[in-house]
Design a protein around this motif. Sequence first.
Motif, short mmCIF file in Angstrom:
data_model
loop_
_atom_site.label_atom_id
_atom_site.label_comp_id
_atom_site.label_asym_id
_atom_site.label_seq_id
_atom_site.Cartn_x
_atom_site.Cartn_y
_atom_site.Cartn_z
N ARG A 1 29.89 66.92 62.95
CA ARG A 1 30.89 66.65 61.39
C ARG A 1 30.54 68.26 61.29
NH1 ARG A 1 32.20 62.51 58.24
NH2 ARG A 1 31.93 61.14 59.83
N LEU A 2 31.77 68.96 60.92
CA LEU A 2 31.18 69.33 58.95
C LEU A 2 31.00 68.83 58.23
CD1 LEU A 2 31.70 72.70 58.46
CD2 LEU A 2 34.56 72.46 58.38
N ILE A 3 30.01 69.46 57.37
CA ILE A 3 29.28 69.04 56.38
C ILE A 3 29.75 70.05 54.91
CG2 ILE A 3 27.90 66.62 57.70
CD1 ILE A 3 25.61 68.98 57.40
N GLY A 4 29.87 71.54 55.46
CA GLY A 4 29.00 72.38 54.34
C GLY A 4 30.22 73.63 54.99
N ALA A 5 29.46 74.68 53.82
CA ALA A 5 30.70 75.20 53.64
C ALA A 5 29.71 76.80 52.53
CB ALA A 5 31.74 75.66 54.20
N SER A 6 29.90 77.81 53.21
CA SER A 6 29.89 78.55 51.78
C SER A 6 30.30 80.21 52.48
CB SER A 6 28.05 78.70 51.90
OG SER A 6 27.58 79.77 52.92
N GLY B 1 45.48 91.69 55.64
CA GLY B 1 44.36 92.14 57.09
C GLY B 1 43.09 92.43 56.54
N GLU B 2 42.25 91.98 54.89
CA GLU B 2 40.61 92.14 54.49
C GLU B 2 40.63 90.76 55.67
OE1 GLU B 2 38.53 91.18 51.61
OE2 GLU B 2 39.96 90.21 50.76
N VAL B 3 38.77 91.30 56.10
CA VAL B 3 38.09 90.04 56.49
C VAL B 3 36.75 89.50 55.65
CG1 VAL B 3 36.76 89.20 58.38
CG2 VAL B 3 38.68 91.09 58.73
N ILE B 4 37.11 88.15 55.87
CA ILE B 4 35.77 87.81 54.84
C ILE B 4 34.97 86.62 55.32
CG2 ILE B 4 37.58 87.20 52.55
CD1 ILE B 4 37.74 84.21 53.79
N LYS B 5 33.54 86.14 55.09
CA LYS B 5 32.78 85.31 56.37
C LYS B 5 32.75 84.54 55.45
CE LYS B 5 30.27 89.26 58.55
NZ LYS B 5 28.96 90.44 58.03
N ILE B 6 32.64 82.96 56.21
CA ILE B 6 32.30 82.12 56.03
C ILE B 6 31.09 81.16 56.42
CG2 ILE B 6 33.40 79.23 55.28
CD1 ILE B 6 35.99 81.38 54.73
N THR B 7 30.08 80.87 55.69
CA THR B 7 29.40 79.71 56.80
C THR B 7 29.48 78.37 56.52
OG1 THR B 7 27.82 81.65 56.59
CG2 THR B 7 26.81 80.02 57.39
N LEU B 8 29.61 77.74 58.38
CA LEU B 8 30.08 76.74 58.45
C LEU B 8 28.77 76.22 58.53
CD1 LEU B 8 33.28 77.17 60.21
CD2 LEU B 8 33.37 76.76 57.31
N THR B 9 28.55 74.75 57.59
CA THR B 9 27.13 73.85 58.32
C THR B 9 28.05 72.91 59.39
OG1 THR B 9 26.40 74.85 56.66
CG2 THR B 9 25.23 73.03 57.57
N MET C 1 27.23 77.93 61.09
CA MET C 1 28.23 79.10 61.94
C MET C 1 28.80 80.01 61.02
SD MET C 1 31.34 78.67 64.37
CE MET C 1 31.16 76.97 64.79
N THR C 2 28.30 81.64 61.52
CA THR C 2 29.41 82.70 60.35
C THR C 2 31.04 82.36 61.07
OG1 THR C 2 27.51 82.83 59.33
CG2 THR C 2 28.96 84.53 59.04
N VAL C 3 31.96 82.59 60.56
CA VAL C 3 33.46 83.02 61.11
C VAL C 3 33.21 83.82 60.20
CG1 VAL C 3 35.04 81.79 61.21
CG2 VAL C 3 33.30 80.41 61.53
N GLU C 4 33.72 85.39 60.92
CA GLU C 4 34.63 86.00 60.24
C GLU C 4 35.94 85.99 60.33
OE1 GLU C 4 33.79 89.78 62.44
OE2 GLU C 4 32.03 90.19 61.80
N VAL C 5 36.41 85.50 59.16
CA VAL C 5 38.09 84.95 58.87
C VAL C 5 39.12 85.67 58.20
CG1 VAL C 5 39.24 82.94 57.37
CG2 VAL C 5 37.36 82.73 58.45
#
Length: 165
Positions: free
Chosen positions: A58-63, A121-129, A136-140
């Motif tokens: 289950r995805l329970i959070g993000a930052s 075109g920019e890339v942001i980082k989102i950490t999924l919990t 897991m940190t994802v480059e978005v």
Amino acid sequence: MSVKTTLFAAATAAFAFALPALAGDIMVQDPYARASTAMSKSGAAFMVLMNEGDQDDRLIGASSDVAMRVELHTHKDNGQGVMSMVKVEEGFPIPAHGSHALARGGDHVMLMGLTHPLVQGEVIKITLTFEKAGEMTVEVPVDLERAPEGAMQMQHQHGQMKMSN
């Protein structure tokens, strides 16, 4: 930097974004983010969460450092045909050997209080919990031009409006 080096760096970066992100048995595919306007104080991220494992997760959070607050949201019908966006406290289930799509008009990662505009075109980082797989940190990549999947396209034809997929 030579042209050859620049092209190699660009190709390497493009290839890196094409690869899925992994954490435990969870894989993230096709992530992208958008904001409705350059002045928007909020944005959203979308992706497909795939579970290659034998146990549900289950995805329970993000930052993210691009927003003051990040929440898991969905759209719900209020019973009168009006869709409202609501926070999903319990997160999103990802069944074993299955997937869960975070898509426009449905479940998504909400970025609230953007610290800067999301730029094409920019890339942001989102950490999924995840409940079991952990963080897991994802480059978005920011893609402000992408049309929603299955979007209805309006075509003007001889004075009549025609709907097509």
